[in-house]
Design a protein around this motif. Structure first.
Motif, PDB file in Angstrom:
ATOM      1  N   ARG A 108       0.849  -1.195   0.000  1.00 28.97           N
ATOM      2  CA  ARG A 108       0.000   0.000   0.000  1.00 28.97           C
ATOM      3  C   ARG A 108       0.878   1.237   0.000  1.00 28.97           C
ATOM      4  NH1 ARG A 108      -2.793  -2.954   4.447  1.00 28.97           N
ATOM      5  NH2 ARG A 108      -4.336  -4.266   3.394  1.00 28.97           N
ATOM      6  N   PHE A 109       0.388   2.250  -0.701  1.00 32.82           N
ATOM      7  CA  PHE A 109       1.053   3.559  -0.724  1.00 32.82           C
ATOM      8  C   PHE A 109       0.067   4.590  -0.206  1.00 32.82           C
ATOM      9  CE2 PHE A 109       1.797   7.671  -2.686  1.00 32.82           C
ATOM     10  CZ  PHE A 109       3.151   7.869  -2.453  1.00 32.82           C
ATOM     11  N   GLY A 110       0.526   5.481   0.654  1.00 28.46           N
ATOM     12  CA  GLY A 110      -0.296   6.606   1.093  1.00 28.46           C
ATOM     13  C   GLY A 110      -1.041   6.370   2.375  1.00 28.46           C
ATOM     14  N   ASP A 111      -1.425   5.131   2.641  1.00 33.93           N
ATOM     15  CA  ASP A 111      -2.110   4.777   3.879  1.00 33.93           C
ATOM     16  C   ASP A 111      -1.921   3.275   4.051  1.00 33.93           C
ATOM     17  OD1 ASP A 111      -3.831   4.281   6.035  1.00 33.93           O
ATOM     18  OD2 ASP A 111      -5.200   5.887   5.420  1.00 33.93           O
ATOM     19  N   SER A 112      -1.300   2.885   5.127  1.00 33.29           N
ATOM     20  CA  SER A 112      -0.987   1.463   5.315  1.00 33.29           C
ATOM     21  C   SER A 112      -2.161   0.668   5.853  1.00 33.29           C
ATOM     22  CB  SER A 112       0.208   1.319   6.260  1.00 33.29           C
ATOM     23  OG  SER A 112      -0.062   1.934   7.506  1.00 33.29           O
ATOM     24  N   ARG A 113      -3.270   1.333   6.171  1.00 27.78           N
ATOM     25  CA  ARG A 113      -4.421   0.638   6.746  1.00 27.78           C
ATOM     26  C   ARG A 113      -5.321   0.075   5.650  1.00 27.78           C
ATOM     27  NH1 ARG A 113      -6.968   5.591   9.805  1.00 27.78           N
ATOM     28  NH2 ARG A 113      -6.705   6.348   7.664  1.00 27.78           N
ATOM     29  N   GLU A 114      -5.951  -1.042   5.942  1.00 30.48           N
ATOM     30  CA  GLU A 114      -6.995  -1.551   5.062  1.00 30.48           C
ATOM     31  C   GLU A 114      -8.200  -0.623   5.112  1.00 30.48           C
ATOM     32  OE1 GLU A 114      -7.787  -5.944   4.640  1.00 30.48           O
ATOM     33  OE2 GLU A 114      -6.860  -5.919   6.620  1.00 30.48           O
ATOM     34  N   TYR A 115      -8.961  -0.609   4.023  1.00 26.21           N
ATOM     35  CA  TYR A 115     -10.268   0.031   4.081  1.00 26.21           C
ATOM     36  C   TYR A 115     -11.150  -0.747   5.061  1.00 26.21           C
ATOM     37  CZ  TYR A 115      -9.355   3.075   0.076  1.00 26.21           C
ATOM     38  OH  TYR A 115      -8.848   4.041  -0.757  1.00 26.21           O
ATOM     39  N   ARG A 116     -11.962  -0.022   5.794  1.00 26.40           N
ATOM     40  CA  ARG A 116     -12.781  -0.626   6.843  1.00 26.40           C
ATOM     41  C   ARG A 116     -14.246  -0.671   6.429  1.00 26.40           C
ATOM     42  NH1 ARG A 116     -10.803   2.801  12.041  1.00 26.40           N
ATOM     43  NH2 ARG A 116     -12.445   1.569  13.040  1.00 26.40           N
ATOM     44  N   GLN A 117     -14.989  -1.576   7.078  1.00 26.88           N
ATOM     45  CA  GLN A 117     -16.424  -1.626   6.854  1.00 26.88           C
ATOM     46  C   GLN A 117     -17.079  -0.377   7.445  1.00 26.88           C
ATOM     47  OE1 GLN A 117     -17.492  -3.882   4.895  1.00 26.88           O
ATOM     48  NE2 GLN A 117     -15.630  -5.142   4.936  1.00 26.88           N
ATOM     49  N   LEU A 118     -18.214  -0.001   6.902  1.00 28.43           N
ATOM     50  CA  LEU A 118     -18.869   1.230   7.341  1.00 28.43           C
ATOM     51  C   LEU A 118     -19.179   1.198   8.837  1.00 28.43           C
ATOM     52  CD1 LEU A 118     -21.382   1.909   4.414  1.00 28.43           C
ATOM     53  CD2 LEU A 118     -19.065   2.823   4.730  1.00 28.43           C
ATOM     54  N   ASN A 119     -19.613   0.033   9.356  1.00 25.57           N
ATOM     55  CA  ASN A 119     -19.991  -0.019  10.768  1.00 25.57           C
ATOM     56  C   ASN A 119     -18.790  -0.048  11.706  1.00 25.57           C
ATOM     57  OD1 ASN A 119     -19.155  -2.599  10.168  1.00 25.57           O
ATOM     58  ND2 ASN A 119     -20.889  -3.617  11.163  1.00 25.57           N
ATOM     59  N   GLU A 120     -17.580  -0.194  11.158  1.00 29.72           N
ATOM     60  CA  GLU A 120     -16.365  -0.113  11.963  1.00 29.72           C
ATOM     61  C   GLU A 120     -15.870   1.318  12.099  1.00 29.72           C
ATOM     62  OE1 GLU A 120     -14.530  -4.497  10.718  1.00 29.72           O
ATOM     63  OE2 GLU A 120     -13.782  -2.677   9.761  1.00 29.72           O
ATOM     64  N   THR A 121     -16.439   2.209  11.302  1.00 30.40           N
ATOM     65  CA  THR A 121     -15.987   3.599  11.270  1.00 30.40           C
ATOM     66  C   THR A 121     -17.088   4.569  11.684  1.00 30.40           C
ATOM     67  OG1 THR A 121     -14.463   3.040   9.475  1.00 30.40           O
ATOM     68  CG2 THR A 121     -14.954   5.370   9.781  1.00 30.40           C
ATOM     69  N   PHE A 122     -18.319   4.279  11.313  1.00 30.59           N
ATOM     70  CA  PHE A 122     -19.437   5.177  11.572  1.00 30.59           C
ATOM     71  C   PHE A 122     -20.479   4.511  12.475  1.00 30.59           C
ATOM     72  CE2 PHE A 122     -18.303   6.161   7.014  1.00 30.59           C
ATOM     73  CZ  PHE A 122     -17.633   7.357   7.288  1.00 30.59           C
ATOM     74  N   ILE A 123     -21.281   5.337  13.125  1.00 29.43           N
ATOM     75  CA  ILE A 123     -22.547   4.873  13.692  1.00 29.43           C
ATOM     76  C   ILE A 123     -23.573   4.951  12.557  1.00 29.43           C
ATOM     77  CG2 ILE A 123     -24.330   5.261  15.422  1.00 29.43           C
ATOM     78  CD1 ILE A 123     -22.209   6.667  17.129  1.00 29.43           C
ATOM     79  N   LEU A 124     -24.222   3.841  12.281  1.00 30.22           N
ATOM     80  CA  LEU A 124     -25.152   3.766  11.158  1.00 30.22           C
ATOM     81  C   LEU A 124     -26.598   3.831  11.657  1.00 30.22           C
ATOM     82  CD1 LEU A 124     -23.550   0.879   9.047  1.00 30.22           C
ATOM     83  CD2 LEU A 124     -23.129   3.337   8.873  1.00 30.22           C
ATOM     84  N   TYR A 125     -27.445   4.499  10.891  1.00 30.92           N
ATOM     85  CA  TYR A 125     -28.871   4.613  11.179  1.00 30.92           C
ATOM     86  C   TYR A 125     -29.635   4.258   9.901  1.00 30.92           C
ATOM     87  CZ  TYR A 125     -27.096   7.411  15.079  1.00 30.92           C
ATOM     88  OH  TYR A 125     -26.407   7.855  16.193  1.00 30.92           O
ATOM     89  N   ASP A 126     -30.765   3.569  10.065  1.00 28.18           N
ATOM     90  CA  ASP A 126     -31.564   3.228   8.890  1.00 28.18           C
ATOM     91  C   ASP A 126     -32.405   4.418   8.459  1.00 28.18           C
ATOM     92  OD1 ASP A 126     -33.782   3.341  10.545  1.00 28.18           O
ATOM     93  OD2 ASP A 126     -34.085   1.169  10.619  1.00 28.18           O
ATOM     94  N   LYS A 127     -33.235   4.232   7.463  1.00 28.09           N
ATOM     95  CA  LYS A 127     -33.987   5.361   6.911  1.00 28.09           C
ATOM     96  C   LYS A 127     -35.049   5.882   7.871  1.00 28.09           C
ATOM     97  CE  LYS A 127     -37.427   2.598   4.365  1.00 28.09           C
ATOM     98  NZ  LYS A 127     -37.984   2.326   3.011  1.00 28.09           N
TER      99      LYS A 127
END
Length: 954
Positions: A205-224
């Motif tokens: 990887r170049f620029g960021d050594s971290r893997e992309y994460r799932q949305l629920n690992e990064t954000f609090i998710l709410y339904d519609k």
């Protein structure tokens, strides 16, 4: 006698202790530093090796000793140059004639400086290195990470060829692995006068050594409805048995054959309408990097803003696209995704990288999954050409391609019979459309015999006669040869008996897409014996036919589409060199070596030509070009090829091409063509298809290699549009122009070898002092003269063009002058793309030809664009052999003096068999006061040239 012996022993022990405590030691080609205060997971030893006045090899290890050196990408036999070492306070400085490397004895951190002491590149405080132990297939190694300081105004280019339409990688991230349409080369060029070659073959990887994460690992998710825990997924199908489904989605990750099972079970996705909606809440302020993975049609809205306009990819070959969005901690932001799958099995995903830690935000970061040590090469240069020259010093010279390869190639998926391919070439000749190379794609073998290298006799009854007929029509033939073998073939068994087949696919009974599906796998190109056997099988079956070039498809290797990374590694290993985790990315390089070394061993005078779907650092030394894979037939995909090709060129590999028109076709275009075949009427979709292809051909004529290929509808000009249609006429105009420019283009090819030149050039290469060009990815220089400005929007009849400062420009078609340093909206009619010539350019125009060696350029029209001094050196050789390596070639220099208004045609240097001893030059000056539109023949001053210098007043 005992006392002297004891004294001697004491002196030896003291000497050994002193050596053990020595902070560094000089070696033949550099220095080894024993880090005095190694950090946890950091380096204990750092080594600098001098490979040139501007080339430094850096290695670091957490072990007491360095593992044995071996590199797949660096050419052997590089010699050191004189250097000196001196203590500087708590550091040691290694100096060459052009460069200084200052190394901290306490932590091993390195700062590279020019001779004046200005820092060019510096590792992060403390060295910026980390080593994390890893074991794969019983082999131990390290996941490695290296950080460098990076000023805010730095720009990065290179990293291979990727499809997210990114250009300057500053502040971006790229995952480096090989896949269809994605070619990873671990080399960057900086606008700060250096390049960095990262010597690793594993996932990087170049620029960021971290893997992309799932949305629920990064954000609090709410339904519609505002309920916490996930987004709302709504699936609406036209199928009456299950028309609608709604469910909670905690993540959006259906990206491979494993995770696609998490889509609604037994739900008919084909032509369904899928919506993911709700809100996301960030936990930190900052810029979030999203990666969208998609097959079918997709749009993305964030905060009610359309951040991803509609994109499309075919169901079996998804694409990745990246975008960023600034978010505030605790603030809920609406997210809505509209996805329309375009097949029974479709892939989709959306993942995210949160903002980098503050201390890493201004860093250049490299990470690799598995190495034995950290290895990188620092390349200093006062220009980007010089940096790329340093890269080729390390990884090998670019060969001069055969001259015919600079002409037009026609291909399709696929010519199914001998009559089809011969009839197509004959049609080119009958219509007087120039062409040099016609291509036979996969499946020319019997259906159940992939890898046999045999022809299906029912469709190709006489392969030798077929090739001979192509040659009789003054064409060349390239054939598709995969590293893939069905398990029932004798060739498979020959490899397998020696342990040279990847067996996992056979063990798992993976069947491909042909007929009922057949089981097979790929050979292990990392084994030297396997490479020789691969060539020998080609030599025995294909070479006697007189085939001219080799198409190395699926050389990532792509054993199975759309697999997760771990299974991909299982399918392509273990290799002869070790775990596929460690040797994941270099397969195409090894495969190219097999063909190049093989052909040169049996036919040393015939130039090798390979086209491969993947690549790696060093590919250019094997006379190999890369194309951008099975891209889609969309305007956004055409645009993405511009930045993809430019970054590939900046990766040090000069020969690149693409499927003009795109490979995978939207069904609306297929339907439009079928409707036209029935009715003869041009509907709206066919109208767009024709314009798309016309614009793509216009761009493709200025790529290093000019090549059309794709699925139905066919890409031959007469299949795209009838004679007299503006699309047909535009294609012919630019094909004719390509051939008229053959003296210019072939000279560029010679320059790639002799001058380490780059043919397809981002503006930043030639106008780096103009900061406005650092992010311009949709214009480029083709050689020193042409600024090419492709048109990539439907029905656009104008476009914005930036004219770099430092020179003025001429409209190629009219000769009108444009002042540099400004941006203008310029005309772009259907049949022309904006094309400009810089002041001082000298362009040789050759005769009207239907193939590259039809006739010698006895008369050359020289266009001289006045306003600045300029020069051009015409290069010529025999075009088909390697005599140029022995000095058999000629050059003629042209030097224009603007003050005196004179053109000096220099004395011809060198010679080769078949060289023209006399020729005619027609000189056409173009100036602000006397603009000249481009013509193939024009009134100008005629000069009879016999090899002696002449000075002509214009």
């Amino acid at each position: 006698m005992k006392k002297p012996t004891r004294l001697l022993n004491l002196l030896v022990l003291l000497t050994l202790a002193a050596c053990a405590e020595s902070p560094y030691q000089k070696i033949d080609d550099g220095i080894i530093i024993n880090v005095e205060q190694p950090q946890d997971a950091g380096a204990r030893r750092v080594r600098l090796q001098v490979l040139g006045d501007k080339l430094i090899h850096v290695s670091a290890t957490p072990e007491k000793e360095f593992p044995r050196d071996s590199s797949l990408i660096i050419v052997p036999g590089l010699q050191t140059v004189p250097f000196s070492i001196e203590d500087i306070g708590d550091s040691v400085m290694l100096s060459t004639a052009k460069l200084k490397a200052v190394v901290s004895r306490s932590d091993g951190g390195i700062r590279f400086k020019d001779k004046a002491g200005k820092v060019i590149l510096a590792e992060k405080q403390g060295g910026g290195r980390s080593f994390t132990p890893i074991e794969a297939d019983g082999t131990k190694g390290y996941s490695v990470r290296q950080l460098f300081d990076s000023p805010a105004d730095e720009a990065f280019y290179g990293l291979g060829q990727h499809q997210a339409d990114e250009f300057n990688y500053k502040g971006k991230s790229e995952e480096l692995f090989q896949y269809n349409t994605k070619v990873s080369v671990p080399f960057i060029v900086s606008n700060k006068n250096y390049g960095l070659l990262w010597d690793s073959y594993s996932l990087s990887r170049f620029g960021d050594s971290r893997e992309y994460r799932q949305l629920n690992e990064t954000f609090i998710l709410y339904d519609k409805e505002g309920r916490q825990g996930g987004l709302t997924g709504t699936y609406v199908s036209p199928a009456p048995e299950r028309p609608r489904l709604e469910r909670k989605e905690e993540s959006l990750y259906f990206e491979d054959i494993k995770t696609i099972r998490n889509l609604p079970e037994n739900f008919p996705l084909k032509e369904a309408d899928v919506t993911y909606e709700g809100t996301i809440e960030a936990q930190h302020d900052g810029t979030y990097r999203f990666i969208l993975y998609y097959a079918g049609y997709v749009k993305v809205y964030l905060n009610d803003e359309l951040v991803v306009p509609e994109r499309w990819r075919t169901a079996w070959n998804p694409n990745s696209y990246k975008f960023t969005f600034d978010l505030e901690s605790g603030k809920k932001v609406p997210l809505r995704i509209e996805w329309k799958p375009d097949g029974g099995k479709s892939y989709f995903g959306l993942r995210v990288q949160p903002p980098l830690e503050e201390e890493e935000q201004d860093s250049q970061i490299w990470w690799s999954e598995m190495n034995k040590k950290i290895d990188y090469y620092f390349v200093y240069g006062e220009s980007m050409d010089e940096i790329i020259g340093g890269y080729r010093t390390l990884t090998g010279k670019s060969r001069i391609m055969p001259k015919w390869a600079m002409g037009f190639w026609q291909s399709r998926e696929r010519y199914k019979t001998q009559d089809e391919i011969l009839g197509t070439l004959k049609e080119f000749r009958d219509r007087k459309i120039p062409i040099d190379n016609i291509v036979l794609d996969w499946n020319h073998w019997p259906e159940d015999a992939w890898g046999s290298h045999e022809f299906d006799k029912s469709r190709f009854p006489d392969p030798k006669a077929m090739v001979d007929s192509i040659h009789a029509m003054h064409g060349k033939m390239m054939i598709s040869v995969w590293p893939k073998f069905y398990a029932t073939t004798e060739h498979y068994k020959e490899f397998d008996s020696k342990g040279w087949m990847y067996r996992q696919a056979v063990k798992d009974s993976i069947r491909d897409w042909v007929g009922p599906g057949y089981v097979g796998s790929f050979y292990d190109a990392y084994a030297p014996g396997a490479r020789k056997l691969f060539w020998n099988q080609i030599y025995e079956h294909y070479y006697p036919l007189g085939i001219d070039a080799w198409w190395m498809d699926a050389s990532e290797p792509n054993i199975l589409d759309c697999t997760d990374m771990e299974y991909r590694k299982a399918l392509s290993g273990p290799t002869a060199l070790g775990s596929s985790t460690e040797y994941f990315n270099a397969y195409a390089l090894m495969n190219a070596e097999a063909i190049y070394e093989g052909q040169r061993s049996v036919d040393p005078d015939k130039r090798v030509f390979l086209l491969t779907r993947s690549g790696f650092a060093g590919l250019q030394r094997y006379s190999t070009a890369t194309w951008s894979g099975d891209i889609a037939t969309r305007w956004e995909d055409m645009k993405a090829q511009i930045s993809a090709g430019l970054n590939f060129a900046m990766s040090g590999i000069p020969y690149w091409t693409m499927d003009i028109g795109g490979f995978c076709v939207e069904s609306r275009y297929v339907g439009a063509q079928l409707e036209y075949d029935r009715s003869g009427k041009e509907n709206a979709d066919l109208k767009e298809w024709r314009e798309l292809n016309a614009r793509w051909y216009q761009f493709g004529a200025f790529a290093p290699l000019y090549r059309a290929h794709g699925q139905f509808p066919y890409r031959e000009p007469w299949h795209i549009a009838p004679e007299g249609h503006p699309a047909y006429d535009a294609i012919l105009y630019y094909t004719d122009l390509r051939y008229r420019l053959m003296p210019y283009i072939y000279t560029l090819s010679g320059m790639t070898y002799f001058d380490d030149y780059t043919m397809m050039r981002p503006l930043v290469m030639d106008f780096g002092d103009d900061k406005k060009v650092e992010n311009i990815s949709d214009q480029f220089m083709f050689g020193p003269a042409f600024m090419v400005c492709p048109v990539y929007q439907y029905q656009a009849r104008s476009r914005e063009v930036y004219f770099p400062d430092g020179t003025n420009w001429y409209d190629f078609y009219t000769g009108q002058s444009v002042t540099g340093g400004q941006q203008l909206k310029v005309d772009a009619p259907y049949d022309r793309i904006p094309l400009y010539i810089r002041e001082g350019a000298i362009i040789p125009i050759g005769p009207d030809i239907q193939y590259s060696d039809e006739k010698p350029a006895e008369t050359i029209v020289l266009y001289v664009y006045r306003g600045q001094n300029g020069s051009f050196t015409l290069y010529e050789d025999e075009g088909v052999n390697y005599n140029y390596e022995k000095g058999d070639y000629s050059t003629i220099s042209f030097n224009y003096n603007d003050t005196e208004g004179t053109l000096t045609i220099g004395e011809r240097k060198g010679a080769f068999d078949g060289m023209l001893r006399e020729r005619k030059f027609i000189i056409v000056p173009v100036s602000r006061e006397d603009p000249r539109s481009f013509q193939y023949t024009d009134q100008g001053k005629q000069v009879n040239y016999d090899g002696k210098q002449q000075i002509i007043e214009l």
